[in-house]
Design a protein around this motif. Structure first.
Motif, mmCIF file in Angstrom:
data_model
loop_
_atom_site.group_PDB
_atom_site.id
_atom_site.type_symbol
_atom_site.label_atom_id
_atom_site.label_comp_id
_atom_site.label_asym_id
_atom_site.label_seq_id
_atom_site.Cartn_x
_atom_site.Cartn_y
_atom_site.Cartn_z
ATOM 1 N N ALA A 23 -18.764 0.266 20.618
ATOM 2 C CA ALA A 23 -18.118 0.253 19.304
ATOM 3 C C ALA A 23 -19.135 0.653 18.245
ATOM 4 C CB ALA A 23 -17.558 -1.130 19.008
ATOM 5 N N TRP A 24 -18.658 0.898 17.040
ATOM 6 C CA TRP A 24 -19.522 1.227 15.904
ATOM 7 C C TRP A 24 -19.352 0.190 14.797
ATOM 8 C CZ3 TRP A 24 -22.663 5.644 15.038
ATOM 9 C CH2 TRP A 24 -22.635 6.590 16.064
ATOM 10 N N TRP A 25 -20.448 -0.100 14.126
ATOM 11 C CA TRP A 25 -20.310 -0.723 12.809
ATOM 12 C C TRP A 25 -19.666 0.339 11.909
ATOM 13 C CZ3 TRP A 25 -21.044 -5.666 11.446
ATOM 14 C CH2 TRP A 25 -21.907 -6.466 12.200
ATOM 15 N N ILE A 26 -18.588 -0.018 11.228
ATOM 16 C CA ILE A 26 -17.923 0.938 10.342
ATOM 17 C C ILE A 26 -17.833 0.356 8.939
ATOM 18 C CG2 ILE A 26 -16.597 2.068 12.175
ATOM 19 C CD1 ILE A 26 -14.166 0.371 11.356
ATOM 20 N N ALA A 71 -19.809 -3.943 6.110
ATOM 21 C CA ALA A 71 -19.595 -3.398 7.454
ATOM 22 C C ALA A 71 -18.641 -4.287 8.238
ATOM 23 C CB ALA A 71 -20.917 -3.275 8.202
ATOM 24 N N PHE A 72 -18.039 -3.682 9.280
ATOM 25 C CA PHE A 72 -17.127 -4.389 10.179
ATOM 26 C C PHE A 72 -17.305 -3.824 11.578
ATOM 27 C CE2 PHE A 72 -12.802 -4.491 12.186
ATOM 28 C CZ PHE A 72 -12.745 -5.867 12.378
ATOM 29 N N ALA A 121 -23.636 2.577 12.771
ATOM 30 C CA ALA A 121 -24.550 2.451 13.908
ATOM 31 C C ALA A 121 -23.849 1.704 15.026
ATOM 32 C CB ALA A 121 -25.822 1.708 13.506
ATOM 33 N N ASN A 122 -24.338 1.874 16.249
ATOM 34 C CA ASN A 122 -23.843 1.082 17.374
ATOM 35 C C ASN A 122 -24.552 -0.271 17.381
ATOM 36 O OD1 ASN A 122 -23.869 4.165 18.755
ATOM 37 N ND2 ASN A 122 -22.011 2.965 19.015
ATOM 38 N N PRO A 123 -23.816 -1.359 17.524
ATOM 39 C CA PRO A 123 -24.426 -2.697 17.494
ATOM 40 C C PRO A 123 -25.303 -2.963 18.706
ATOM 41 C CG PRO A 123 -22.049 -2.787 17.106
ATOM 42 C CD PRO A 123 -22.354 -1.420 17.604
ATOM 43 N N ASP A 183 -34.598 -0.134 14.819
ATOM 44 C CA ASP A 183 -34.017 0.248 13.534
ATOM 45 C C ASP A 183 -32.713 -0.520 13.287
ATOM 46 O OD1 ASP A 183 -34.556 1.746 11.255
ATOM 47 O OD2 ASP A 183 -33.129 3.315 11.807
ATOM 48 N N ASN A 184 -32.677 -1.778 13.759
ATOM 49 C CA ASN A 184 -31.445 -2.568 13.682
ATOM 50 C C ASN A 184 -31.090 -2.941 12.247
ATOM 51 O OD1 ASN A 184 -31.944 -2.494 16.393
ATOM 52 N ND2 ASN A 184 -31.957 -4.715 16.700
ATOM 53 N N LEU A 185 -29.824 -2.788 11.908
ATOM 54 C CA LEU A 185 -29.315 -3.281 10.624
ATOM 55 C C LEU A 185 -28.897 -4.741 10.738
ATOM 56 C CD1 LEU A 185 -27.194 -0.162 9.610
ATOM 57 C CD2 LEU A 185 -29.386 -0.869 8.640
#
Length: 561
Positions: free
Chosen positions: A36-39, A137-138, A213-215, A223-225
């Motif tokens: 999944a992606w953070w969107i 983000a979600f 980004a991908n979780p 480079d984690n958010l």
């Protein structure tokens, strides 16, 4: 007079650990990047105030027996499946420990058309101090390949809800105190996308979300958010709680008991009406106001633990000559039938005042109630005495403990909603003795462990987006670890705290005045307690050396360590 007191505890609960989640997480998701992606919503300032709606429409040939998803957001989300409110989160943490919820939504799915929808909000610089954030983000991840088709990505849709703007942003100034729970909600129903979370809603003007980004989970990624970890406490519960009584009203000749839910109240056109509601006890809830008609009107909803006279609370049962001062929300109806207003975040209140201004159309209040919320503690201990006043104290004490427990322990639910070691040690022991549930206690131990600063001390409160270091509270954290060790045979969990505890004690050792065998001068805020003798809660000698109180606390903690 002889008083008989008995306290019964279920000792089995004091020696066993309760599992945090009943919904399992696919082990593969805990050791590799999610698909999944953070969107987020495109073309908006990602760290500013905003309220957004995300949704995914899909079809199923047959309803599944199991359909597990994992969900998180920044700042927060509320999840709906086919229009039904399922859960909210994430549990408060930090960017290194960003929690996600795991839910089996199979009971809410059906053959044919389905929709998963989420309301996501970011309070920006107005966010509660307890809220840490990166950007709006979600994310939603299916547990296996069978659920992967609902993963968040560019096939979802998103829209910004421009009906919202912040209000009640001067709480501290008006109440003359430290109040950091975030803003109120000013909602204009004319701009609200009603039924956005339900099937058959037309998303013609919604946008394709921006993929961020991908979780990844703790221990992985670069480079984690946000670094995700599974939620370690149960979901917060909600239940219907009827309002108490109408304490007083002005601007209308008569008033019925619309709080019962069995009748409505009509506010005439071109009126200015004030209605004070007394719940009769303090509560934490999501107030829900259902109204019809009244286009152009406004409703200000103010919340307070007590009323004021000349800035003083006094007896909370006395209301004559007193006014309400507190945080508030504003709802502006659009004239349609049975519009529901509910704030994004919980509210704390004994008193609620509705200040209503109508224009050319009358306003109908169809219903007004609360959805009481909090950590789902279940008491297993009991208390009995032939002194009935002690029975009342037990009830009041436990209700207070419940009010101060959500996704963290709260120092107070009205003003701060922050978790401090000085309060939390007591709260954790109370909840452990009364319920046997150690999950929130374990989370608090981890929260403070995650808060540590380079000197080795824990922060004085956590989660927190502002730095505060209270060295004596680090000693309380060591005592909390000792408390847990006394009641739980859980060495695997406790061993991660050994080196951090040693660092706390080493900080104090480095501040010893060896000549006097007491602590010397210490930095940071050496708060002990609020009283008239201590300057801002700091005892004599804490800053310039030889504080007897903190030296004795250090010695006490050394005995426990």
């Amino acid at each position: 007079m002889f008083k008989k007191i008995s306290l019964l505890l279920c000792l089995a609960f004091l020696t066993s650990t309760i599992k945090a989640q009943v919904v399992p997480v696919n082990p593969d998701l805990l050791k590799k990047q999610w698909t999944a992606w953070w969107i987020t919503c495109p073309d908006v300032a990602q760290r500013d105030y905003g309220v957004y709606h995300f949704r995914k429409d899909f079809n199923l040939t047959t309803p599944p027996k199991k359909f597990i998803i994992h969900v998180s957001a920044d700042n927060r989300y509320r999840l709906f499946v086919n229009g039904k409110d399922i859960c909210n989160g994430p549990a408060r943490g930090d960017l290194y420990n960003w929690y996600f919820e795991s839910i089996d939504i199979a009971p809410y799915l059906k053959a044919g058309a389905n929709v998963i929808a989420a309301q996501v909000w970011n309070m920006g610089t107005l966010a509660p101090v307890a809220q840490i954030s990166n950007q709006t983000a979600f994310v939603l991840q299916g547990d296996t390949e069978a659920e992967a088709f609902v993963n968040t990505n560019s096939t979802w849709k998103v829209m910004q809800n421009k009906a919202y703007k912040p209000c009640s942003i001067d709480n501290g100034e008006r109440l003359k105190t430290y109040m950091v729970i975030g803003p109120g909600d000013d909602v204009n129903a004319n701009f609200y996308p009603w039924n956005w979370e339900k099937l058959n809603y037309k998303t013609t003007n919604w946008k394709k979300p921006q993929q961020i980004a991908n979780p990844v989970t703790a221990g992985y990624g670069t480079d984690n958010l946000w670094t995700l970890v599974p939620r370690n406490i149960p979901l917060i519960t909600e239940k219907l709680q009827r309002m108490g009584k109408i304490a007083r009203f002005t601007g209308i000749k008569t008033i019925n008991n619309f709080l019962s839910g069995s009748t409505s109240l009509t506010i005439p056109a071109n009126s200015k009406v004030s209605i004070l509601v007394d719940q009769s006890f303090n509560t934490v809830a999501y107030p829900e106001l259902v109204v019809s008609s009244g286009k152009g009107s406004s409703i200000k909803v103010t919340y307070a633990e007590a009323l004021f006279k000349d800035g003083v609370k006094g007896n909370r049962n006395e209301i004559a000559g007193k006014e309400i001062i507190g945080n508030f929300d504003i709802f502006n109806p659009d004239g349609a039938e049975k519009r529901l207003f509910r704030p994004l975040w919980l509210r704390t209140y004994r008193f609620i005042q509705l200040d209503i201004v109508t224009k050319e159309k009358p306003l109908v209040i169809n219903d007004f109630y609360g959805m009481q919320t909090g950590y789902p503690f279940k008491p297993v201990a009991s208390f009995a005495s032939n002194d009935y006043s002690l029975q009342d104290i037990w009830k009041v004490g436990w209700r207070t403990a419940e009010l101060c427990a959500g996704e963290t322990y709260y120092d107070c639910p009205y003003y701060e909603q922050l978790q401090y070691e000085g309060d939390t040690r007591i709260q954790a022991l109370i909840s452990l003795y009364v319920t046997g549930d150690d999950r929130l206690m374990r989370k608090s131990l981890l929260d403070f462990y995650h808060s540590r600063v380079p000197e080795g001390l824990t922060q004085g409160r956590y989660p927190s987006n502002r730095l505060q270091v209270i060295p004596p509270f680090s000693l309380y954290w060591v005592s909390m670890v000792h408390d847990y060790w006394l009641y739980r045979n859980d060495e695997e969990f406790l061993k991660q705290f050994l080196l951090p505890m040693e660092e706390v004690l080493k900080w104090y050792e480095n501040n010893l005045d060896h000549q006097k065998q007491m602590l010397g001068p210490m930095k940071w805020w050496n708060f002990t307690d609020w009283n008239t003798a201590f300057d801002f809660g700091v005892p004599d000698g804490a800053n310039d050396g030889n504080s007897s109180i903190i030296t004795l606390q250090y010695a006490y903690t050394l005995q426990q360590a």
